[in-house]
Enzyme design. Structure first.
Site, PDB file in Angstrom:
ATOM      1  N   HIS A  70       0.765  -0.892  -0.010  1.00 41.61           N
ATOM      2  CA  HIS A  70       0.009   0.066   0.065  1.00 41.61           C
ATOM      3  C   HIS A  70       0.707   1.056   0.152  1.00 41.61           C
ATOM      4  CE1 HIS A  70      -2.613  -3.047   2.478  1.00 41.61           C
ATOM      5  NE2 HIS A  70      -3.128  -2.788   1.044  1.00 41.61           N
ATOM      6  N   ASP A 109      -4.698  -5.308  -4.671  1.00 40.27           N
ATOM      7  CA  ASP A 109      -5.206  -5.183  -3.442  1.00 40.27           C
ATOM      8  C   ASP A 109      -6.358  -5.822  -3.064  1.00 40.27           C
ATOM      9  OD1 ASP A 109      -4.514  -4.333  -0.718  1.00 40.27           O
ATOM     10  OD2 ASP A 109      -5.807  -2.660  -0.899  1.00 40.27           O
ATOM     11  N   ASN A 162     -11.379  -4.329   4.612  1.00 44.50           N
ATOM     12  CA  ASN A 162     -11.358  -3.400   5.566  1.00 44.50           C
ATOM     13  C   ASN A 162     -11.764  -1.900   5.249  1.00 44.50           C
ATOM     14  OD1 ASN A 162     -10.928  -5.085   8.051  1.00 44.50           O
ATOM     15  ND2 ASN A 162      -8.936  -5.170   7.453  1.00 44.50           N
TER      16      ASN A 162
END
Length: 133
Positions: A20, A87, A92
């Site tokens: 990330h 990703d 979440n």
């Protein structure tokens, strides 16, 4: 950048991949605290960064235009140590759900050089993950 003071052993027997984009906050730009340390890690050749999760660092959805400067700064630090990922499965997060195809298309607008895109999408992952033909 000192790996030992950053909690990283310089002689680790496995590759270190920061996901990330290190969660750099796109709105703070490439001069933000901490991003230089990630750039130094890449420049040293001792770490990798995954250019993924632009939606996690951006405040401009969809499109995540503010993430472009972060991605470009990481590529400049060491283009041979950057890989891309979707990703997926996008855990979440609430609200906007990224489309993986759009994320890949977005990378092509941030990295306009075809050879660099090939490096990030094909050559670097092949070296990192030891893919073979």
């Amino acid at each position: 950048f000192n790996a030992q003071t950053q909690g990283m052993e310089p002689g680790l027997p496995v590759p270190v991949v920061i996901d990330h984009m290190g969660l750099a906050q796109a709105g703070q730009g490439p001069a933000q605290r901490g991003l230089a340390a990630l750039g130094d890690l890449l420049a040293s050749g001792r770490g990798w960064v995954k250019l993924s999760g632009a939606y996690r660092v951006s405040v401009q959805e969809p499109g995540f235009a503010d993430a472009a400067a972060i991605i470009r700064a990481l590529i400049v630090a060491n283009p041979d140590r950057c890989v891309w990922g979707t990703d997926w499965p996008h855990t979440n997060i609430e609200g906007y759900m990224p489309d993986d195809g759009e994320l890949l298309d977005q990378l092509g607008t941030w990295v306009e050089d075809a050879a660099m895109l090939d490096k990030i999408l094909v050559d670097n992952p092949a070296r990192l993950y030891k893919f073979s033909a």
